[in-house]
Structure formats: structure tokens, C-alpha cells
Design an enzyme around this catalytic site. Structure first.
Site, short mmCIF file in Angstrom:
data_model
loop_
_atom_site.label_atom_id
_atom_site.label_comp_id
_atom_site.label_asym_id
_atom_site.label_seq_id
_atom_site.Cartn_x
_atom_site.Cartn_y
_atom_site.Cartn_z
N HIS A 1 1.03 -1.46 20.56
CA HIS A 1 1.38 -1.51 19.14
C HIS A 1 2.85 -1.85 18.88
CE1 HIS A 1 -2.31 0.40 17.45
NE2 HIS A 1 -2.38 0.90 18.66
N LYS B 1 7.24 2.44 3.90
CA LYS B 1 6.99 2.37 5.33
C LYS B 1 8.02 3.29 5.99
CE LYS B 1 7.63 -2.13 4.89
NZ LYS B 1 6.39 -2.52 5.56
N THR C 1 0.23 -2.56 8.30
CA THR C 1 -1.08 -2.38 7.67
C THR C 1 -0.90 -2.11 6.18
OG1 THR C 1 -0.92 -0.12 8.51
CG2 THR C 1 -2.45 -1.59 9.64
N LYS D 1 -2.98 -3.39 2.63
CA LYS D 1 -3.40 -2.52 1.52
C LYS D 1 -2.88 -3.07 0.19
CE LYS D 1 -3.23 1.24 4.80
NZ LYS D 1 -2.35 2.24 5.42
N1 CR6 Z 1 4.91 1.78 13.94
C1 CR6 Z 1 3.66 -0.94 14.56
O1 CR6 Z 1 5.06 -0.90 14.48
C2 CR6 Z 1 1.52 -1.51 13.41
C3 CR6 Z 1 1.03 -0.11 13.76
C4 CR6 Z 1 -0.46 -0.08 13.98
C5 CR6 Z 1 3.11 0.42 14.94
C6 CR6 Z 1 3.04 -1.49 13.27
O2 CR6 Z 1 3.48 -2.81 13.06
O3 CR6 Z 1 0.92 -1.93 12.21
O4 CR6 Z 1 1.67 0.38 14.95
N2 CR6 Z 1 3.56 0.71 16.27
O5 CR6 Z 1 -0.86 -1.04 14.90
C7 CR6 Z 1 3.74 1.93 16.85
O6 CR6 Z 1 3.58 2.98 16.29
C8 CR6 Z 1 4.15 1.95 18.27
C9 CR6 Z 1 3.63 1.53 14.00
O7 CR6 Z 1 2.89 2.15 13.32
#
Ligand code: CR6
Length: 818
Positions: A362, A553, A663, A667
Site C-alpha cells: 500500500h 485525509k 480512496t 468517494k
Molecule cells: N495511507 C496509501 O497511502 C491507499 C491506502 C489503501 C495507504 C493510500 O494511498 O489508498 O493505503 N497506505 O490502499 C498505507 O497505509 C501504507 C494509506 O492508507
């Protein structure tokens, strides 16, 4: 005629009412007259569980007795949000609930609000896991979510009088929690420490030093209209030694319960870091704790009552998805279980293990890939360290048969060499599983080409992409009932809730001005609702007749909240200096939501800056009605559900090549916001689908970023070159936002001017230039809304149902229960 496919309620309003009364009486011990909304919430939740119970049993039985492989989603985080309304929706009981509760003299919203949201995740990764288990259940795929029931979720964020973030413990279990069923009879022992001895027959025996009892807390995961209910099994740590009798006899009561406290600490708290690893021993304990319990649990579930199960069939029973590197210790654990506990030889065990696991990465930040010191693993899990070393040795031997490039083989070591060897969990996951996937097309490409390049050279077939998605049940139907009704009206069916690509059918309606106006009216009503909510919850005065421009975020340098705040300050400076006539300014309300990791200094300072910009701008009569900034604290799933449907313009402005997917971007697009964004993560695919003309693109591409790094990036150059950027940064330095104190933000300013690791300054000019396109379009409401509607119509791909379908086809090779 509108086709209705929503699930039918298993219960009438009268029955629902009777059941609530019954629960109030026998479970809560209150009369309806004495009951508070919180009592009614608990009672209603128990009623919903009652009606889901048979489907839950049946799903489990069909899973164990049938031959459809199940999915075990191993994740250190599940950011579930509130459960009641979601369960009501998925089970078809919303109307009966509303009527029953009203009949008892309560407002449904008060009852819903009485639920305390379980916030067992940090951000996108945890929320993704929650969307995925919703989709698995909705698609009828047998699945377990496996994780940890932390007693403290992500901290509660407050702001002090200076605008600084203050973290407060979030003890979400302080109130009665009707969803989790603690199953003491299905607990597992998880061992730690000690040593490994070689027995007479040459086999190894781990003699651990201490152990904890992992007790499952089970949550129902009801599918939408599928009749299926899966399980989210979150482990909680309990002590075996309630207290130490020897100590107790010496009447040292407090010390006697110490071991209990230590054991139970394991599931005490969620680490609040997002996209950064936490190299703490307790963290590794947590990871091993839930993964070991889950593996043993799966063996218990799929081979009930068998002492000598044939575990060569294990990969046909369940496939384990490793959600990032957090559960990767599961690979050596399954090896250990197979070899030490069930007597398999190494090769058989390795074959079973590699067929069982898959890994989702991720991140793109190399520093975010977990690396554990071998020494730490050795102290905590000595047998696992041996196994990891053996995996490494075998892996290096295998590589030697595939390449002569010694340097490459060396770079690929799972265990590094030297005095202080490290175990690279992402490499272990890649070597020990069948598939590796990234979470958006661009991310998966970069994983192959950069982050895991050596691995993809040698094992190209292991690599694939599954673009993230979000559940339309929670994020459209529950969050935005008005838009949901309009979509159903426009499409003539509500089937889009289980087949989101049907939204495409709205595309022709973008040409229909009357429909676009209805769409605009939905947004306006949502903005008014949000203004009322923000007033009630935060005391803010939002004007719903301004553009609502949102950036929500985690707070991270790479996400570049700084870019947004600097552009806003530049605008403010323009008005103050008279360069721009205030009458020409398009009224905007900028809304931020973000938590910063408690130890992340620059991120916390950015929060402080945003709060103080808000204070100054909102109180300045010169910009009154034109520029407003709000920062509702404690951004969480609940706030997201209120804010996203009310947003006109969404910010996705990370440096290209840094946001794996995102994500939130999905949304917002699905709720009819326009996006201003860079070519990063899933933005790329969103733009492709909604059309370049319906997306505000700006900024450097990945290649341009790389090139600039290579040439040597010097942020001060940009500061000198753009007078508006200079004015904005100077305003931060000169004390405007710190009551005249010039030192308050000095570290932040110094970082911008000398390091600026994510090139905020380099993208500033492009970002401020695109604002005139944005404002010009917003001044034509019909055209704006037409484009926003096209965003909705073309974002059906971003359903987590589609993501899960991709996982099923490309990685898991299983499907719905027969
Ligand atoms: N921080 C990514 O940075 C991604 C999500 C879910 C992240 C984000 O871009 O949408 O995972 N990565 O795939 C990690 O947490 C390591 C996030 O939520």
C-alpha cells in the site's frame, strides 16, 4: 416503474417494536419511558443481530461443509465506522427501524448517533479493509476479516487554544458495545520469547517463555441483499495468570497482577502512525499475536475435531491476504505450525505456505516498508527467526539459479548482512506468497519498476494490480440518501447498489438540464445539512451559498496540505494588498480534516498553521463572506459521511508518485464533487474514466518529478520566482498567523525553503493557475453540475465490489458460496 431490488425486511414494524421493548426490558433493564437513545441503540442492535443470526450460522456452515475456498483478510486495521445503520441497510430493515423507534418516542438520528464509532484504523488502509469485507459479504464470498480489537482506537483529536493538535485517548469500549460477541470458548494460546532446542530426532522445539490468551470477538458482517453474513474476528489479549499467587501470598497485591497487565497490553492500543512503520517491540507482538491466533483459528474452523488434519489441502480451504506488511510474520508462523506442530517436511510446508499467502503493498515510500531488526525478532520469536533465515538461504539459492547478477541477488536478501541484520518484511512477503499487488494502476507499475524492481524482473508473473474501491452502500446510500434517490429515479432501478457500473446510465441525463438541476438541488440540500451539522457539532457558521472546498485525509507532507494552505494564504494576501478586488472573489469555504501522527513534528505544525489561518481569515472583515476556513477536529468515518456529500470541490494534490491510490478521491467523485488533482494514485484512473474535461489536473508528473530530483531541486528558486508564493510564505514568517511571533512557524518555513521534500513549491504556480478554471466553471452552476454528474456516472468502476471481483479473478481464484 422503478425496479426495487433492495432486500426485503424479515420483520414488520410491529415485530421490530416488540423486540426492542423485549431487549430494553430483559437486556437493558429499563422501561421504554426510562430508556435513553443509547439504550434504544443497544436494544435495536441486538434486534438486528437476532434477525441476522440464522444467515450467519448458514454462511458458516456452507463455508465449512462446501468446497468454496474462503478468504482470510489479515489486517492490523479495520476502520469500520458505525455499525447499526449499515446493518439495517444491508438486512433491509431501515424503514421498520425508523418507524419502530419513532413509535417508541425517539428520533432515529439520535439513536444512530448514540453509537460510538469503532475507530480501529488510521486512514485509507483500515477503511479499505472495512469496505472489502462489506463487498465480500455482499458478493456472497465466504470470508473472515482477522484483526485486533484494540481497546483504544485512533486518538481523539482536539485543538488547544493555540490551534495545536492535542491527542486524547479514545476509549471506545467505555459504553456498551452490542456488536462484538466475545467467544471465550474459541480462544488460542499465543507464545512469545524463550529458546529453541533441538530434540533427539533432530526436530526443533520452541520453548517459549510467556504466552497470552487470544480471545476472539466476533462481529457480523452482513452482505447487502446477499443473504450472507460473514465474520470479522478481532482478537483481544487476555492473561492466563490472573495473578501471581506467590507474590500475592506476600501480600503484594499490585505486583501480583503485573503479568496480567503486561499480557493485556498487547491489544491495548492502535499505533497512530499512517504510512510509516513503527519499529517497536510491542508492535511486533501485536502483529504476531493476531496472525498466530488467526492461523490456528482457520485450522480449527476448517478441520473441526481433527487431530491430524491433512493440511496439504489448507490452501484450498482458505487464502490469506496480507494487508500491507503488518501481518507478514504469518509466513514464518505457518511454516512453523506445519513443521513443528504437524510434522511436515520443509518443502511440503513451503509449498502450502506459498500457495496460501498473497501480499498487497500500500505504499511507495521506501521508508514505509517495515523492516525489523533480526535481534528483536530473535528475542521475541526465536524459532521464527531461524525459519526466516532458512527462507532467506533457500531464496538466495533459488535466485542463483535464475540470475548471475550477484549485486541483484544481494539487493534482494530478505535478511540483510552486517552487525545488525534486518528482516525486510515486504521482501519476505513477496518471496513467501503467490501474488503481489499494488492498489492502483500507476502504483502497481511503480512497484514493479522501482520499489520491487528486482523481484518483478525475476518473478514477473507474481505481480498484478487491483485498483482500490469503496462500498457504495455506506458511502453513497447511507451517506447521501438524496443522491441515492435521484440515482434510482434516473436509472429506474436501485440495482446500482450492487452493480455500480450501472451509474453509466446517468450519462445521457447530463444533457437533460432538468435532471442536472435536480442534481444541483441535492448538493445544495446536502450543503445546508452539513452547515447545520457543523454548527451543532463544532459551532461553525458555514455559508452553504459558497463553494465547499474540502481536503480531508491524514496529515502528511507528501499529501501536501501545505500547498493548499499556501495557495489560500496567497489569495488572502492578494485581497489584503488590494491586488485583487474583493468583489471579484468567488466565495469559498475551505474545509480541512486531518489527524497527524503524534510524533510527526512538521505535520503537527501544519495543523497549527491551518487553524491559525482559519482564525485570522474568518475574523477579518476585509474578506468577510469571501474566504472562510474551517478545520473540524477529529476527522473520522462519521464526519466523512456528512462532509463528502456536501463537497463541491475535492483536493487530491499529493506529489505525483507518492499516493499509492487514495480512496477519498473515489468517494468524492461518486458523490458528485469535482476533483482538483495531480496525476497520482487512483486520480489517474478517475480522470481517465470521468474524462479529462471533467477533472482539474495540474502539477508535475512522476517523470517530471524524477527529473527535477536528478537535476537537483532547489525550492528557494520557486520562492523567488513567483511573487505570490513569496508573499504567502512571507506572511507565514512575519507573524500574521502567530500574533506577531516570527518564530512560531520558522521550522516549517525553513523546511519549505531548503528541503521541500515533496516539491510543494515547484507545483505552487500550476496549482494557483488552475484555480481560475475552477472558479470560472463554478460561476456557471449548470455546467459545473453537469460535469459533477458526469463524475458520478463514470465512477462506478470504483466500487469495492469491483475490486473484490478483481481479487477473486486475479489472486484468490474463488467465488461466491454455491
Ligand atoms: N495511507 C496509501 O497511502 C491507499 C491506502 C489503501 C495507504 C493510500 O494511498 O489508498 O493505503 N497506505 O490502499 C498505507 O497505509 C501504507 C494509506 O492508507
Amino acid at each position: 416503474m422503478t425496479e426495487i431490488t433492495a432486500p426485503k425486511s424479515p420483520v414488520t414494524t410491529e415485530e421490530f417494536t416488540d423486540r426492542i421493548r423485549e431487549q430494553l426490558k430483559y437486556a437493558q433493564g429499563v422501561t421504554p419511558e426510562q430508556a435513553t437513545p443509547a439504550d434504544v441503540y443497544v436494544a435495536s442492535s441486538l434486534v438486528v443481530r437476532h434477525y441476522l443470526q440464522d444467515a450467519w450460522f448458514k454462511t458458516q456452515q456452507d463455508m465449512v461443509n462446501g468446497n468454496t475456498k474462503a478468504v482470510g483478510y489479515l489486517s492490523a486495521e479495520f476502520l469500520m465506522g458505525k455499525q447499526l445503520r449499515n446493518a439495517l441497510l444491508n438486512a433491509g430493515m431501515i424503514d421498520q427501524f425508523d418507524a419502530a423507534v419513532e413509535g417508541l418516542g425517539f428520533k432515529p438520528q439520535d439513536v444512530i448517533d448514540a453509537e460510538y464509532e469503532p475507530a480501529l484504523g488510521n486512514g485509507g488502509l483500515g477503511r479499505l479493509a472495512a469496505c472489502f469485507i462489506d463487498s465480500l459479504a455482499s458478493l456472497g464470498v465466504p470470508a473472515f476479516g482477522y484483526g485486533i480489537q484494540y481497546r483504544y482506537g485512533i486518538f481523539k483529536q482536539e485543538f488547544d487554544k493555540d490551534g495545536k493538535q492535542v491527542e486524547k485517548p479514545e476509549y471506545w469500549l467505555a459504553n456498551e458495545e452490542p456488536w462484538g460477541h466475545t467467544d471465550y470458548n474459541r480462544s488460542q494460546r499465543v507464545n512469545f520469547g524463550g529458546k529453541v532446542v533441538t530434540k533427539a530426532d533432530g526436530s526443533k522445539e520452541w520453548q517459549p517463555e510467556w504466552s497470552v490468551r487470544a480471545v476472539p470477538v466476533d462481529y457480523m458482517v452482513p452482505g447487502y441483499a446477499s443473504g450472507r453474513v460473514n465474520t470479522l474476528r478481532l482478537w483481544t489479549a487476555k492473561s492466563y495468570d490472573e495473578f501471581d499467587l506467590a507474590t500475592f501470598n506476600k501480600s503484594d497485591y499490585l505486583n501480583a497482577v503485573k503479568p496480567k497487565v503486561k499480557a493485556e497490553d498487547i491489544s491495548k492500543i492502535l499505533y497512530p502512525e499512517d504510512s510509516t512503520p513503527q519499529g517497536k517491540a510491542l508492535r511486533l507482538e501485536q502483529q504476531y499475536f493476531f496472525v498466530s491466533a488467526s492461523i490456528h483459528d482457520a485450522i480449527r474452523v476448517f478441520y473441526p475435531g481433527q487431530d491430524k488434519p491433512d493440511l496439504t489441502t489448507f490452501p484450498d480451504k482458505i487464502t490469506f491476504q496480507l494487508n500491507d506488511t503488518h501481518p507478514v510474520i504469518g509466513i514464518p508462523e505457518l511454516m512453523r505450525v506445519l513443521i513443528d506442530e504437524y510434522g511436515y517436511d520443509w518443502n511440503t510446508a513451503w509449498d502450502i505456505t506459498t500457495r496460501t499467502f498473497n501480499y498487497t503493498c500500500h505504499t511507495l515510500l521506501p521508508e514505509a516498508l517495515e523492516v525489523w531488526p533480526a535481534k528483536l525478532i530473535g528475542e521475541l520469536l526465536p524459532r521464527h527467526l531461524e525459519i526466516i533465515k532458512a527462507i532467506n538461504t533457500n531464496f538466495l539459492a533459488e535466485l542463483a539459479t535464475k540470475t548471475r547478477d550477484k549485486a541483484k541477488i544481494d539487493r534482494m536478501r530478505i535478511v540483510t548482512e552486517g552487525d545488525n541484520p534486518q528482516v525486510r518484511m515486504a521482501y519476505l512477503a513477496t518471496a513467501g506468497g503467490s501474488h503481489v499487488n499494488g492498489v492502483a494502476a500507476l502504483h502497481s507499475e511503480l512497484l514493479k519498476d522501482v520499489t520491487l524492481r528486482d523481484f518483478s524482473d525475476i518473478y514477473p508473473d507474481k505481480f498484478t494490480n487491483v485498483t482500490n474501491g469503496v462500498t457504495p452502500r455506506r458511502f453513497i446510500r447511507l451517506a447521501n440518501p438524496r443522491l441515492s434517490a435521484l440515482i434510482t429515479e434516473g436509472l429506474g432501478t436501485d440495482r446500482w447498489l450492487s452493480d455500480l457500473e450501472l451509474l453509466k446510465g446517468l450519462e445521457p441525463l447530463a444533457k437533460d438540464d432538468e435532471f442536472v438541476k435536480k442534481f444541483a438541488a441535492v448538493k445544495q440540500a446536502n450543503k445546508e445539512d452539513f452547515a447545520a451539522y457543523a454548527k451543532r457539532e463544532y459551532g461553525f457558521e458555514l455559508d452553504p451559498n459558497t463553494m465547499f472546498n474540502t481536503m480531508v485525509k491524514r496529515l502528511h507532507e507528501y499529501k501536501r496540505q501545505s500547498l493548499k494552505i499556501l495557495a489560500l494564504i496567497a489569495k488572502y494576501a492578494d485581497i489584503k494588498s488590494g491586488k485583487v478586488n474583493v468583489d471579484d472573489v468567488l466565495p469559498r469555504t475551505v474545509i480541512f480534516g486531518a489527524k497527524a501522527a503524534p510524533g510527526y513534528y512538521l505535520a503537527k505544525m501544519t495543523i497549527q498553521l491551518i487553524n491559525n489561518v482559519a482564525r485570522v481569515v474568518n475574523n477579518d472583515p476585509d474578506v468577510k463572506g469571501k474566504l472562510n476556513v474551517y478545520f473540524p477536529w477529529n476527522y473520522n468515518v462519521r464526519l466523512a459521511q456528512h462532509l463528502i456529500p456536501a463537497t463541491d470541490l475535492d483536493e487530491q494534490i499529493s506529489q505525483a508518485g507518492k499516493e499509492a491510490s487514495g480512496t477519498g478521491n473515489m468517494k468524492f467523485a461518486l458523490n458528485g464533487a469535482m476533483t482538483v488533482g495531480t496525476l497520482d494514485g487512483a486520480n489517474v484512473e478517475i480522470r481517465e474514466r470521468v474524462g479529462a474535461e471533467n477533472f482539474f489536473l495540474f502539477g508535475m508528473t512522476v517523470d517530471e518529478v524524477d527529473k527535477l530530483y536528478e537535476e537537483g531541486y532547489s525550492p528557494a528558486k520557486y520562492y523567488e520566482a513567483d511573487p505570490r508564493l513569496k508573499a504567502a510564505i512571507d506572511m507565514v514568517s512575519d507573524g500574521t498567523f502567530s500574533n506577531g511571533d516570527r518564530n512560531t512557524y520558522a521550522p516549517l518555513v525553513a523546511d519549505w525553503l531548503t528541503k521541500d521534500w515533496f516539491m510543494t513549491l515547484a507545483d505552487f504556480t500550476a496549482y494557483t493557475e488552475i484555480q481560475s478554471d475552477i472558479e470560472a466553471l463554478y460561476r456557471q452552476p449548470l455546467e459545473w453540475n453537469r460535469k459533477a454528474l458526469l463524475n458520478v456516472a463514470n465512477s462506478g468502476y470504483f466500487s469495492s465490489d469491483r475490486s473484490i471481483t478483481d481479487y477473486l479473478e486475479r489472486i484468490w481464484h474463488t467465488g461466491p458460496l454455491a
